[in-house]
Enzyme design. Sequence first.
Site, PDB file in Angstrom:
ATOM      1  N   LYS A 280     -40.475 -26.636  55.761  1.00 12.49           N
ATOM      2  CA  LYS A 280     -40.636 -27.829  56.608  1.00 12.49           C
ATOM      3  C   LYS A 280     -41.005 -27.477  57.978  1.00 12.49           C
ATOM      4  O   LYS A 280     -40.608 -26.582  58.635  1.00 12.49           O
ATOM      5  CB  LYS A 280     -39.475 -28.971  56.484  1.00 12.49           C
ATOM      6  CG  LYS A 280     -38.976 -29.490  55.277  1.00 12.49           C
ATOM      7  CD  LYS A 280     -37.752 -30.256  55.422  1.00 12.49           C
ATOM      8  CE  LYS A 280     -37.261 -30.941  54.130  1.00 12.49           C
ATOM      9  NZ  LYS A 280     -38.325 -31.767  53.431  1.00 12.49           N
ATOM     10  N   ARG A 354     -35.002 -33.121  43.014  1.00 16.24           N
ATOM     11  CA  ARG A 354     -35.498 -33.745  41.522  1.00 16.24           C
ATOM     12  C   ARG A 354     -35.009 -32.510  40.692  1.00 16.24           C
ATOM     13  O   ARG A 354     -34.507 -32.811  39.429  1.00 16.24           O
ATOM     14  CB  ARG A 354     -37.052 -34.241  41.368  1.00 16.24           C
ATOM     15  CG  ARG A 354     -37.791 -33.078  41.603  1.00 16.24           C
ATOM     16  CD  ARG A 354     -39.153 -33.514  41.796  1.00 16.24           C
ATOM     17  NE  ARG A 354     -39.518 -34.203  43.233  1.00 16.24           N
ATOM     18  CZ  ARG A 354     -40.611 -34.648  43.616  1.00 16.24           C
ATOM     19  NH1 ARG A 354     -41.541 -34.888  42.857  1.00 16.24           N
ATOM     20  NH2 ARG A 354     -40.325 -35.255  44.872  1.00 16.24           N
TER      21      ARG A 354
HETATM   22  N1  BES Z   1     -34.817 -34.066  51.273  1.00 17.84           N
HETATM   23  C1  BES Z   1     -36.188 -34.324  51.151  1.00 17.84           C
HETATM   24  C2  BES Z   1     -36.614 -35.914  51.411  1.00 17.84           C
HETATM   25  C3  BES Z   1     -36.180 -36.360  52.693  1.00 17.84           C
HETATM   26  C4  BES Z   1     -37.227 -36.638  53.628  1.00 17.84           C
HETATM   27  C5  BES Z   1     -34.952 -37.119  52.965  1.00 17.84           C
HETATM   28  C6  BES Z   1     -37.243 -37.038  54.623  1.00 17.84           C
HETATM   29  C7  BES Z   1     -34.953 -37.838  54.199  1.00 17.84           C
HETATM   30  C8  BES Z   1     -36.062 -37.726  54.952  1.00 17.84           C
HETATM   31  C9  BES Z   1     -36.858 -33.959  49.864  1.00 17.84           C
HETATM   32  O1  BES Z   1     -36.383 -32.723  49.396  1.00 17.84           O
HETATM   33  C10 BES Z   1     -38.401 -33.434  49.965  1.00 17.84           C
HETATM   34  O2  BES Z   1     -38.379 -32.616  50.987  1.00 17.84           O
HETATM   35  N2  BES Z   1     -39.061 -34.411  49.473  1.00 17.84           N
HETATM   36  C11 BES Z   1     -40.888 -33.943  49.658  1.00 17.84           C
HETATM   37  C12 BES Z   1     -41.320 -34.148  48.251  1.00 17.84           C
HETATM   38  C13 BES Z   1     -42.666 -33.563  48.337  1.00 17.84           C
HETATM   39  C14 BES Z   1     -42.759 -32.120  48.743  1.00 17.84           C
HETATM   40  C15 BES Z   1     -43.323 -33.790  46.886  1.00 17.84           C
HETATM   41  C16 BES Z   1     -41.145 -34.995  50.567  1.00 17.84           C
HETATM   42  O3  BES Z   1     -40.468 -36.233  50.373  1.00 17.84           O
HETATM   43  O4  BES Z   1     -41.803 -34.924  51.360  1.00 17.84           O
HETATM   44 MN    MN Z   2     -37.026 -30.886  50.132  1.00 21.13          MN
END
Ligand code: BES
Ligand code: MN
Length: 506
Positions: A280, A354
């Site tokens: 990230k 997931r």
């Molecule tokens: N923990 C994050 C989701 C999240 C994002 C929670 C912002 C709270 C605030 C999750 O693990 C994630 O990174 N999801 C990705 C999925 C994508 C790579 C398909 C996302 O939402 O960007």
């Molecule tokens: Mn994630």
Amino acid sequence: MHTAYRSLAISAHAQPANEISSDLLVIPVFVDDDLADEPGLDAATGGELGRARQRGEFTGKPYETLAAATSAWKSPRTLLVGLGPRKDVTTEHLRRLATMGGLGARQRRLSRVAVVHRTGTSVAAELASQVMAEGLLLANFEGASLRTSGPAPSWIESAELRIPGDRQSVEQGLARGRVLGECSNEARSLSNAPGNDLTPRGFADKATAIANAAGLAIEVLDEQRITSLKMGMLLGVARGSQEPPRLVVLKHEPPGAIHGAVLGLVGKGVTFDTGGISIKPAENMDKMKDDMSGGAAVICAMAAISRLKVPVRCIGIVPMTENMPGGKAFKPGDVLTSASGKTVEILNTDAEGRLILGDGIWYAKELGATHLVDIATLTGACVVALGKTTSGLFGTPDSWVESVRRASVRAGDRSWPMPLFDDYKEQLKSEIADFTNTGGRGAGAITAALFLKEFSGDTPWVHIDIAGTAWAEEAKPYQPKGATGVGVRTLVELALDAASWSTGSR
Ligand code: BES
Ligand code: MN
Ligand code: ZN
């Protein structure tokens, strides 16, 4: 350093307002309120209330406030809080009223607060006392619990509720609200804990302490046990970290459970989410310490369910891991084999929630769950769709989704159903494995839910995406910034409503 929250002695009675002795008396005022049922209130404020209403300074709109001196009363200060039209008052208004009263007292460094339930609303005494107790406890939470300098936080030491009506019902509501408020605060404190403190092992230790205190059976599975269960998705995510994963299993088996149903609750327990190799950006990455909020909700809801002796069998499953980049980390292009046997092509290691939930859902079914709910900070896409106020609901059949939605209304956790049309499944097609772990640009919250559905199969299942609701970015009069404890009360309200679930499989 100090504790994140305090318990609170709350009592209830039906005294007239002028007889209540407290540091801060909190009284709701409605739009078009003639105050006939609160004789002497305007006079007690020296006419200040009437003048403020005449000027339009205080109209009774929801969450407007007016602080007034009531020196002739046993409570020398009164906080008047607008709640809108009297006929529209809901339990959520009353919960927020109590939180505002509690926060108002703490801001003024006052320790004894009293909150009044006015007559003539449609909220009955038992529910009113439950939600007002919840609201007061939610106010007795302190986010900055690791600060060592500056003034010590001020706490509410005791609270009174003025609620007319049947005393036994009021006491029952009070007892339930106390447990729900305390368990919500416990979940907030877990979400708030830094990632270096709350590692997977640290989280499992906390779960053990909470379970022991609540009389819940708990098992903590270590890496070896997780390996023997062949949970390739949980192990895959954990591989990038020096910290070993854990899988927490909680069981509530009350004597004389009402029917054959077993509620299986599964919560995402990623104690820190860097994104892994698909790392990230730096901005806001610190917030990913709360990526275990779904897991915290499950643990704390199970504790409440046990303390309230809810007459339905429940299983709580929380897979716990960090998501880190490392020499051994799983990579885009890797294929993982889940405990269920299905294979997954990894396209993005940041879609880790997931993966661990898929193995968790499979295990809940193995252990006999007949009704599944998972809860997770799963997708940024859900925040885009529904914002920071509302959690996404996904699942099947519709009747089970509706049961969860109604529970969330009772809990004051806003949520709304989203579609799971089969057409979206194309987005998860893999060239090499059964499916991929990400579904491309559109409908990201939905494809994430469809991924989970591969593991719930034919069992009634609801997925609650709390990515937007687990953490409040902005303070509201009734909700401080920070961890919200979302989901705890929804899951408990759902269990309390078990008698109404359909127990056929579809
Ligand atoms: N923990 C994050 C989701 C999240 C994002 C929670 C912002 C709270 C605030 C999750 O693990 C994630 O990174 N999801 C990705 C999925 C994508 C790579 C398909 C996302 O939402 O960007
Ligand atoms: Mn994630
Ligand atoms: Zn995550």
